[in-house]
Design an enzyme around this catalytic site. Structure first.
Site, mmCIF file in Angstrom:
data_model
loop_
_atom_site.group_PDB
_atom_site.id
_atom_site.type_symbol
_atom_site.label_atom_id
_atom_site.label_comp_id
_atom_site.label_asym_id
_atom_site.label_seq_id
_atom_site.Cartn_x
_atom_site.Cartn_y
_atom_site.Cartn_z
ATOM 1 N N THR A 48 23.757 35.580 46.245
ATOM 2 C CA THR A 48 25.198 35.420 46.018
ATOM 3 C C THR A 48 25.557 36.007 44.653
ATOM 4 O OG1 THR A 48 25.112 33.371 47.277
ATOM 5 C CG2 THR A 48 27.105 33.761 45.974
ATOM 6 N N THR A 49 26.643 36.760 44.614
ATOM 7 C CA THR A 49 27.047 37.407 43.357
ATOM 8 C C THR A 49 28.304 36.719 42.801
ATOM 9 O OG1 THR A 49 28.285 39.032 44.646
ATOM 10 C CG2 THR A 49 26.057 39.633 43.979
ATOM 11 N N SER B 281 20.659 40.776 42.561
ATOM 12 C CA SER B 281 22.062 41.113 42.839
ATOM 13 C C SER B 281 22.151 42.072 44.017
ATOM 14 C CB SER B 281 22.715 41.728 41.602
ATOM 15 O OG SER B 281 22.071 42.950 41.258
ATOM 16 N N HIS C 261 33.546 48.624 47.999
ATOM 17 C CA HIS C 261 33.103 47.610 48.968
ATOM 18 C C HIS C 261 34.245 47.250 49.914
ATOM 19 C CE1 HIS C 261 29.727 46.800 46.169
ATOM 20 N NE2 HIS C 261 29.117 46.365 47.255
ATOM 21 N N HIS C 262 33.881 46.559 50.989
ATOM 22 C CA HIS C 262 34.835 46.048 51.983
ATOM 23 C C HIS C 262 35.857 45.104 51.346
ATOM 24 C CE1 HIS C 262 32.631 42.200 51.933
ATOM 25 N NE2 HIS C 262 31.557 42.969 51.802
ATOM 26 N N LYS D 19 35.273 41.256 50.092
ATOM 27 C CA LYS D 19 34.399 40.905 48.959
ATOM 28 C C LYS D 19 35.151 40.037 47.958
ATOM 29 C CE LYS D 19 31.024 42.791 45.727
ATOM 30 N NZ LYS D 19 30.059 41.734 46.064
ATOM 31 N N GLY E 237 27.923 42.613 41.721
ATOM 32 C CA GLY E 237 26.739 42.253 40.934
ATOM 33 C C GLY E 237 25.870 43.487 40.693
HETATM 34 N N1 NAD Z 1 22.243 40.359 46.783
HETATM 35 C C1 NAD Z 1 22.542 41.110 47.849
HETATM 36 O O1 NAD Z 1 21.783 42.014 48.246
HETATM 37 C C2 NAD Z 1 23.814 40.838 48.600
HETATM 38 C C3 NAD Z 1 24.115 41.527 49.771
HETATM 39 C C4 NAD Z 1 25.288 41.215 50.461
HETATM 40 C C5 NAD Z 1 26.105 40.217 49.989
HETATM 41 N N2 NAD Z 1 25.782 39.591 48.835
HETATM 42 C C6 NAD Z 1 26.579 38.475 48.328
HETATM 43 O O2 NAD Z 1 26.244 37.344 49.123
HETATM 44 C C7 NAD Z 1 27.386 36.488 49.262
HETATM 45 C C8 NAD Z 1 27.696 36.281 50.736
HETATM 46 O O3 NAD Z 1 28.014 37.514 51.321
HETATM 47 P P1 NAD Z 1 28.533 37.589 52.839
HETATM 48 O O4 NAD Z 1 28.885 39.013 53.024
HETATM 49 O O5 NAD Z 1 27.574 36.919 53.762
HETATM 50 O O6 NAD Z 1 29.863 36.702 52.715
HETATM 51 P P2 NAD Z 1 30.623 35.901 53.893
HETATM 52 O O7 NAD Z 1 31.966 35.575 53.343
HETATM 53 O O8 NAD Z 1 30.525 36.652 55.172
HETATM 54 O O9 NAD Z 1 29.743 34.556 54.045
HETATM 55 C C9 NAD Z 1 29.734 33.506 53.113
HETATM 56 C C10 NAD Z 1 29.511 32.221 53.891
HETATM 57 O O10 NAD Z 1 29.292 31.134 52.987
HETATM 58 C C11 NAD Z 1 29.904 29.991 53.571
HETATM 59 N N3 NAD Z 1 30.082 28.913 52.588
HETATM 60 C C12 NAD Z 1 31.131 28.673 51.761
HETATM 61 N N4 NAD Z 1 30.896 27.559 51.026
HETATM 62 C C13 NAD Z 1 29.670 27.100 51.402
HETATM 63 C C14 NAD Z 1 28.870 25.990 51.011
HETATM 64 N N5 NAD Z 1 29.267 25.117 50.070
HETATM 65 N N6 NAD Z 1 27.673 25.824 51.607
HETATM 66 C C15 NAD Z 1 27.232 26.680 52.541
HETATM 67 N N7 NAD Z 1 27.960 27.761 52.965
HETATM 68 C C16 NAD Z 1 29.150 27.950 52.401
HETATM 69 C C17 NAD Z 1 31.202 30.538 54.144
HETATM 70 O O11 NAD Z 1 31.775 29.641 55.092
HETATM 71 C C18 NAD Z 1 30.721 31.839 54.773
HETATM 72 O O12 NAD Z 1 30.283 31.653 56.107
HETATM 73 C C19 NAD Z 1 28.490 37.177 48.441
HETATM 74 O O13 NAD Z 1 28.473 36.657 47.135
HETATM 75 C C20 NAD Z 1 28.061 38.639 48.428
HETATM 76 O O14 NAD Z 1 28.568 39.346 47.310
HETATM 77 C C21 NAD Z 1 24.661 39.874 48.139
#
Ligand code: NAD
Length: 254
Positions: free
Chosen positions: A76-77, A101, A135-136, A139, A145
């Site tokens: 998560t970022t 990140s 990004h989409h 985001k 990150g």
């Molecule tokens: N490090 C990496 O390689 C990488 C890659 C992609 C995305 N990311 C990051 O990861 C995160 C998630 O990305 P995504 O594309 O899956 O987003 P997304 O919005 O599709 O999914 C996030 C999910 O978290 C859930 N959520 C919210 N609060 C919560 C809680 N308290 N407990 C459990 N779940 C909860 C939401 O309901 C949602 O289903 C973002 O911060 C994104 O920037 C990092």
């Protein structure tokens, strides 16, 4: 391995697919609507949790895992000003915590090239540097990150840069924002954030002199590469103690 998925969004679903294909057990899935289930009882017997949620929820989720003695991989970022606190907690508890990140191998190779290029540029001079990330539109954080990690790599090597700012036209929640590109002070790396369509992630580092331009660019073609990297990190983390990142994984795979 017996895994928990925390955050069942785009990344969580992709991670689940890969874990099941590999024959791993997905024993617990936590999303916003059952977040109260993230506790010691539900985490009992889990080898590793994969946490991909939101900037507002990552810290508490990771903390709960570490307090329950469960290894955790997070990507998560947008919250990492508090990363150090959790890394300290992990060491204190003799736990296991992996953070990156960006879990894409190519991006992590870019991180290394970026530092090498910045070190060379520091010697030759005459170029200014900027970063663009695309990004989409869903985001939640800006800049990405990944762009921050690129900026930190440049700042570590280039004497002329001591921080970064974010030029993010149309994005309300940007950190360190400047309103116009022209407002960027000479000693800051400008990160420009663009949000459009369903783009999984494009990062470009540009060096420009009066006469030429040199670009280092990475384009993610699909989210699967990110999820696969996180699953590799989870397998790496099982049975270990300590704080890890992609450099540790890359060193191991030499
Ligand atoms: N490090 C990496 O390689 C990488 C890659 C992609 C995305 N990311 C990051 O990861 C995160 C998630 O990305 P995504 O594309 O899956 O987003 P997304 O919005 O599709 O999914 C996030 C999910 O978290 C859930 N959520 C919210 N609060 C919560 C809680 N308290 N407990 C459990 N779940 C909860 C939401 O309901 C949602 O289903 C973002 O911060 C994104 O920037 C990092």
């Amino acid at each position: 391995m017996k895994a928990a998925i925390i955050g069942y969004g785009k990344m969580g679903r992709e991670i689940e697919r890969i874990l099941r294909e590999r024959g791993d057990e997905v024993a617990l899935i936590i999303d916003a609507d059952n977040r109260q289930d993230l506790d010691a009882a539900h985490l009992a017997g889990i080898d590793v949790a994969l946490e991909f949620t939101t900037p507002a929820t990552a810290y508490d989720n990771i903390r709960t895992c570490l307090e329950c003695g469960v290894a955790v991989v997070s990507g998560t970022t947008g919250w990492t000003d508090r990363l150090g606190e959790l890394q300290a907690l992990c060491r204190e508890r003799h736990g296991a915590f992996f953070y990156a990140s960006n879990y894409c191998l190519g991006v992590n190779l870019m991180f290394r090239l970026n530092r090498q290029l910045a070190a060379l540029m520091n010697r030759v001079g005459g170029y200014d540097v900027r970063i663009e990330e695309v990004h989409h539109t869903e985001k939640k954080d800006a800049p990405s990150g990944t762009a921050i990690t690129l900026a930190e790599g440049i700042i570590a090597e280039l004497d002329a840069k001591s921080g970064w700012v974010n030029y993010a036209p149309g994005i309300a929640h940007a950190a360190n924002r400047v309103e116009r590109s022209g407002d960027t002070p000479a000693d800051r790396v400008e990160i420009r954030s663009v949000r459009e369509g369903a783009v999984p992630g494009i990062h470009t580092v540009t060096y420009e002199s009066a006469d030429d331009m040199l670009e280092l660019r990475h384009t993610i073609k699909n989210r699967r590469t990110l999820a696969a990297g996180a699953v590799v990190a989870a397998a790496f983390l099982c049975g270990r103690q300590g704080v890890f990142g992609m450099d540790d994984l890359l060193e191991e795979s030499k």
